[in-house]
Scaffold this motif. Structure first.
Motif, PDB file in Angstrom:
ATOM      1  N   THR A  55      13.026  19.822   5.329  1.00  0.00           N
ATOM      2  CA  THR A  55      13.739  19.800   4.048  1.00  0.00           C
ATOM      3  C   THR A  55      15.152  20.343   4.219  1.00  0.00           C
ATOM      4  OG1 THR A  55      11.642  20.136   2.868  1.00  0.00           O
ATOM      5  CG2 THR A  55      13.668  20.545   1.644  1.00  0.00           C
ATOM      6  N   VAL A  56      15.298  21.436   4.956  1.00  0.00           N
ATOM      7  CA  VAL A  56      16.613  22.033   5.172  1.00  0.00           C
ATOM      8  C   VAL A  56      17.559  21.044   5.841  1.00  0.00           C
ATOM      9  CG1 VAL A  56      17.849  23.794   6.503  1.00  0.00           C
ATOM     10  CG2 VAL A  56      15.794  24.423   5.225  1.00  0.00           C
ATOM     11  N   TYR A  57      17.044  20.320   6.826  1.00  0.00           N
ATOM     12  CA  TYR A  57      17.906  19.393   7.567  1.00  0.00           C
ATOM     13  C   TYR A  57      18.360  18.199   6.726  1.00  0.00           C
ATOM     14  CZ  TYR A  57      16.882  21.803  11.978  1.00  0.00           C
ATOM     15  OH  TYR A  57      16.789  22.731  12.989  1.00  0.00           O
ATOM     16  N   ARG A  58      17.788  18.041   5.556  1.00  0.00           N
ATOM     17  CA  ARG A  58      18.202  16.929   4.679  1.00  0.00           C
ATOM     18  C   ARG A  58      19.412  17.301   3.828  1.00  0.00           C
ATOM     19  NH1 ARG A  58      17.361  12.088   5.674  1.00  0.00           N
ATOM     20  NH2 ARG A  58      16.969  11.421   3.510  1.00  0.00           N
ATOM     21  N   PHE A  59      19.916  18.502   3.970  1.00  0.00           N
ATOM     22  CA  PHE A  59      21.142  18.887   3.271  1.00  0.00           C
ATOM     23  C   PHE A  59      22.312  18.591   4.206  1.00  0.00           C
ATOM     24  CE2 PHE A  59      17.961  21.063   0.876  1.00  0.00           C
ATOM     25  CZ  PHE A  59      18.463  21.128  -0.413  1.00  0.00           C
ATOM     26  N   PRO A  60      23.181  17.659   3.839  1.00  0.00           N
ATOM     27  CA  PRO A  60      24.196  17.126   4.765  1.00  0.00           C
ATOM     28  C   PRO A  60      25.419  18.021   4.929  1.00  0.00           C
ATOM     29  CG  PRO A  60      24.385  16.029   2.658  1.00  0.00           C
ATOM     30  CD  PRO A  60      23.210  16.974   2.535  1.00  0.00           C
ATOM     31  N   ILE A  61      25.224  19.154   5.602  1.00  0.00           N
ATOM     32  CA  ILE A  61      26.331  20.101   5.765  1.00  0.00           C
ATOM     33  C   ILE A  61      27.170  19.795   7.008  1.00  0.00           C
ATOM     34  CG2 ILE A  61      25.009  21.888   4.585  1.00  0.00           C
ATOM     35  CD1 ILE A  61      24.742  23.266   7.382  1.00  0.00           C
ATOM     36  N   GLY A  62      26.859  18.678   7.697  1.00  0.00           N
ATOM     37  CA  GLY A  62      27.592  18.327   8.899  1.00  0.00           C
ATOM     38  C   GLY A  62      28.676  17.301   8.645  1.00  0.00           C
ATOM     39  N   ASN A  63      29.016  16.560   9.689  1.00  0.00           N
ATOM     40  CA  ASN A  63      30.135  15.616   9.596  1.00  0.00           C
ATOM     41  C   ASN A  63      29.709  14.211   9.195  1.00  0.00           C
ATOM     42  OD1 ASN A  63      28.852  14.827  11.934  1.00  0.00           O
ATOM     43  ND2 ASN A  63      30.540  15.345  13.311  1.00  0.00           N
ATOM     44  N   GLU A  64      28.474  14.041   8.728  1.00  0.00           N
ATOM     45  CA  GLU A  64      28.035  12.742   8.259  1.00  0.00           C
ATOM     46  C   GLU A  64      28.791  12.354   6.974  1.00  0.00           C
ATOM     47  OE1 GLU A  64      25.111  15.043   9.098  1.00  0.00           O
ATOM     48  OE2 GLU A  64      26.247  16.215   7.671  1.00  0.00           O
ATOM     49  N   GLU A  65      28.918  11.078   6.754  1.00  0.00           N
ATOM     50  CA  GLU A  65      29.577  10.597   5.539  1.00  0.00           C
ATOM     51  C   GLU A  65      28.802  11.053   4.308  1.00  0.00           C
ATOM     52  OE1 GLU A  65      32.398   8.794   4.885  1.00  0.00           O
ATOM     53  OE2 GLU A  65      32.952   9.129   6.982  1.00  0.00           O
ATOM     54  N   PHE A 101      23.286  23.115  -4.324  1.00  0.00           N
ATOM     55  CA  PHE A 101      23.402  22.116  -3.263  1.00  0.00           C
ATOM     56  C   PHE A 101      22.335  21.043  -3.442  1.00  0.00           C
ATOM     57  CE2 PHE A 101      25.624  24.685   0.339  1.00  0.00           C
ATOM     58  CZ  PHE A 101      26.680  24.937  -0.505  1.00  0.00           C
ATOM     59  N   ARG A 102      22.670  19.821  -3.066  1.00  0.00           N
ATOM     60  CA  ARG A 102      21.771  18.683  -3.259  1.00  0.00           C
ATOM     61  C   ARG A 102      21.449  18.058  -1.900  1.00  0.00           C
ATOM     62  NH1 ARG A 102      23.890  13.581  -6.727  1.00  0.00           N
ATOM     63  NH2 ARG A 102      25.083  13.198  -4.805  1.00  0.00           N
ATOM     64  N   SER A 103      20.152  17.788  -1.662  1.00  0.00           N
ATOM     65  CA  SER A 103      19.753  17.142  -0.408  1.00  0.00           C
ATOM     66  C   SER A 103      19.885  15.633  -0.534  1.00  0.00           C
ATOM     67  CB  SER A 103      18.314  17.506  -0.058  1.00  0.00           C
ATOM     68  OG  SER A 103      17.401  16.749  -0.832  1.00  0.00           O
ATOM     69  N   LEU A 104      19.739  14.942   0.576  1.00  0.00           N
ATOM     70  CA  LEU A 104      19.816  13.487   0.581  1.00  0.00           C
ATOM     71  C   LEU A 104      18.683  12.850  -0.207  1.00  0.00           C
ATOM     72  CD1 LEU A 104      20.764  12.969   4.339  1.00  0.00           C
ATOM     73  CD2 LEU A 104      22.288  12.764   2.356  1.00  0.00           C
ATOM     74  N   ASP A 105      17.625  13.626  -0.472  1.00  0.00           N
ATOM     75  CA  ASP A 105      16.466  13.102  -1.205  1.00  0.00           C
ATOM     76  C   ASP A 105      16.548  13.361  -2.704  1.00  0.00           C
ATOM     77  OD1 ASP A 105      15.229  12.354   1.277  1.00  0.00           O
ATOM     78  OD2 ASP A 105      14.717  14.472   1.556  1.00  0.00           O
ATOM     79  N   GLU A 106      17.589  14.019  -3.159  1.00  0.00           N
ATOM     80  CA  GLU A 106      17.706  14.404  -4.567  1.00  0.00           C
ATOM     81  C   GLU A 106      18.819  13.611  -5.249  1.00  0.00           C
ATOM     82  OE1 GLU A 106      16.399  19.041  -4.654  1.00  0.00           O
ATOM     83  OE2 GLU A 106      18.247  18.624  -3.546  1.00  0.00           O
ATOM     84  N   THR A 107      18.766  12.317  -5.111  1.00  0.00           N
ATOM     85  CA  THR A 107      19.853  11.472  -5.629  1.00  0.00           C
ATOM     86  C   THR A 107      19.966  11.511  -7.146  1.00  0.00           C
ATOM     87  OG1 THR A 107      18.337   9.587  -5.529  1.00  0.00           O
ATOM     88  CG2 THR A 107      19.812   9.922  -3.648  1.00  0.00           C
ATOM     89  N   ASP A 108      18.901  11.879  -7.840  1.00  0.00           N
ATOM     90  CA  ASP A 108      18.949  11.954  -9.299  1.00  0.00           C
ATOM     91  C   ASP A 108      19.529  13.276  -9.801  1.00  0.00           C
ATOM     92  OD1 ASP A 108      17.830   9.444  -9.510  1.00  0.00           O
ATOM     93  OD2 ASP A 108      15.775  10.189  -9.666  1.00  0.00           O
TER      94      ASP A 108
END
Length: 611
Positions: free
Chosen positions: A423-433, A358-365
């Protein structure tokens, strides 16, 4: 404490140090690490005949019922039931502890109790205070904290001190009990939670899946707790796994059954004390179902999952998802009440088959995961809380001084891992685009529903289904995995309308119980087997060996070495040196290559080139 293994400079030195000084992590002798004879040709079978491969996988589950019969009849199991009841009755807390697959199982058991209490309070509002208290009477201790739901926290499981500290930090009361769960029976961090329980003078149980005598003989840290008279050992040995060493399969299945059944019995006794007949009836469960009847229901489930129609459904879905991956595509699962089950199976694929985590919003690379899980109803933070049964993630915010005091590695002391709640909350497992889920073609939005919740599929007025339909708009394809317990060819009635999606429907009886143990087991059996078969058909298995296993801790280093030795047909030392050579060379690779090629697979490639 720092070891020479961590200080060694060359691959040869690292290999010699691991061979000579890390013998407690040489685990090839353990039953759970062996190759099961029923599945030795699994990868070859899947390549030619997926239904036959599915039947090979399912056949290993037949090892479970005979062991389950013996366990539930044992004095140790009765003691577990009685202790859990006593703990709950006295207002104490039951803590489940585990690492990796058993850590996720511990979280599942805790979340299942919290979900039961949440639903029961809604049905019996006058009892809301009682159920709020009962909800807080379970706890989960996952090695590395709840961040480890997402991906393993490197080397944490190697430290007894880490597990001990996690349990102590969670709070321990005089009436508490610990149920420590370790597939192999040797996980240092889980053993650390037992030491913490013994120091606090509270009841401790140890559930694991290798012969007790073997563990006591071969692994010193295991012997110290197995032979301690204050620890009650509940041995669950069923034999080798369907995939060698993949204890996320049969080992955690019997662990879920035993721990789940015992807790449900204790819960039923507690509710019989606290509620009147009408209140218990309003909950809609058979709280007094005898455990042997539950074992019989599990046997029936094993029979039903492998009937011709269900096997073909599984094979068809394996073909569907494998073809998506072969074309460079991605899958996004959308789940409802059983999101944690889907989440668990999906995250476990990364270390097992070396695919991007899984990739967080901060791990774009970092490369995007091939499969991901989302909640179409909630934002990421609320989705995390829902996933965990109503509590925020229990994460670690340890400082360099903490790691130093616990004897952590230099890397942990100098650069503590970022595994906190933010850090956990930066993984977009919700309904965000999340355009990463459909930026490549092909892509699919796959709904996963089980039990009674399958009745909402196609019902436009249902909030979850409407949210799924909205979330699925950007995707090229829609599909649904429906584990239907009605055994009805047309179960959803007049309110349901045809959905423009490929439907893969499994039909089996799913008895209703307080923790929904059978719904969780049904999902586990379906998801574990189709994800394993998908990766096997994709080429991530060699026979029944995890040819692409990662090497993020000492246990996995040993497993990787044995895999290299088996496939490369070399001795253990040669395989070990080659693995460390591969690890050294991989340090200079791009992040994308590191996330998709395992050290074991690359070591085998190096051996092939040299020969």
């Amino acid at each position: 404490m720092e070891t020479s293994f961590q200080r060694s400079a060359t691959p040869l030195e690292k290999a010699e140090d691991f061979i000579q000084n890390e013998t407690q992590f040489h685990l090839g002798v353990l039953t759970t690490e062996q190759s099961h004879p029923k599945t030795r040709t699994l990868s070859q079978t899947l390549a030619k005949d997926v239904p036959a491969g599915m039947r090979q996988l399912y056949s290993v589950d037949d090892d479970i019922p005979p062991v389950l019969d013996k366990v539930v009849a044992s004095d140790e199991y009765k003691k577990l039931e009685n202790s859990l009841y006593s703990t709950l009755s006295k207002g104490g807390r039951v803590s489940f502890s585990g690492c990796g697959a058993t850590g996720r199982l511990s979280i599942l058991l805790d979340a299942a109790n919290k979900k039961f209490c949440r639903d029961a309070a809604a049905k019996l509002p006058k009892r809301a205070e009682f159920f709020a208290k009962l909800s807080a009477q379970t706890n989960a201790i996952m090695t590395g904290g709840d961040f480890a739901l997402i991906r393993s926290v490197e080397s944490f499981e190697d430290f007894i001190s880490f597990g001990k500290r996690q349990f102590q930090d969670s709070g321990i009361g005089p009436n508490d009990a610990l149920v420590a769960i370790s597939e192999g029976g040797e996980t240092s961090s889980v053993i650390g939670t037992i030491h913490a329980a013994l120091e606090a003078n509270i009841t401790a149980f140890f559930l694991f899946n290798n012969p007790s005598e073997l563990m006591a003989e071969r692994v010193e840290r295991s012997r110290k707790v197995i032979e301690d008279p204050r620890v009650t050992v509940v041995n669950l040995t069923t034999g080798p796994m369907a995939i060698a060493g993949s204890t996320r399969m049969q080992a955690t299945t019997i662990e879920l059954l035993v721990a789940g059944f015992a807790f449900e019995t204790a819960l039923g006794r507690l509710l019989k004390d606290a509620l009147d007949d009408s209140e218990r009836a309003a909950l809609g469960f058979g709280l007094d179902v005898e455990v042997n009847a539950k074992v019989a229901a599990f046997r029936q489930m094993l029979k039903e999952i492998r009937d011709d129609a269900n096997v073909q459904t599984a094979a068809d879905y394996v073909d569907y998802e494998c073809n998506l991956y072969k074309q460079g595509g991605r899958v996004t699962y959308f789940a409802r009440d059983y999101a944690l089950d889907v989440f668990t199976d999906t995250t476990e694929r990364s270390p097992t088959f070396k695919i991007p985590p899984f990739r967080s919003l901060d791990e774009t690379d970092a490369p995007a995961p091939w499969a991901f899980v989302k909640d179409p109803l909630r934002n990421a933070k609320d989705a995390w809380i829902w996933l965990l049964g109503g509590v925020e993630p229990r994460c670690l915010e340890w400082t360099p001084d903490d790691y130093k005091a616990m004897g952590g590695t230099p890397a942990q002391i100098n650069d503590p891992p970022q595994i906190g709640r933010k850090t956990v909350y930066r993984f977009p497992i919700g309904n965000e685009e999340d355009p990463s889920r459909y930026e490549v073609s092909p892509n699919a939005a796959v709904a996963v529903l089980a039990g009674s919740e399958t009745l909402i599929w196609g019902v436009e007025s249902d909030k979850w289904f409407a949210a799924y339909e909205k979330s699925a708009v950007p995707f090229e394809q829609k599909a649904a995995l429906l584990i239907d317990n009605t055994l009805d060819a047309n179960p959803r009635g007049e309110n349901a309308k045809p959905v423009d999606a490929k439907e893969y429907v499994f039909r089996m009886a799913i008895p209703a119980t307080p923790l929904d143990v059978f719904a969780h087991i049904a999902l586990k059996l379906v998801l574990n087997n189709i994800s394993t078969a998908t990766m096997g058909k994709f080429g991530r298995l060699n026979g029944n060996w995890m040819a692409h296993v990662d090497a993020t801790n000492k246990k996995l280093i040993d497993r990787s070495v044995r895999l290299v030795s088996e496939i490369g047909k070399v001795d253990y030392k040669t395989a070990c040196v080659t693995l460390f050579e591969a690890l050294e060379e991989m340090e200079g690779w791009s992040l994308d290559k590191k996330k998709t090629i395992s050290p074991a697979a690359y070591a085998v490639e190096l051996l092939a080139k040299r020969s």
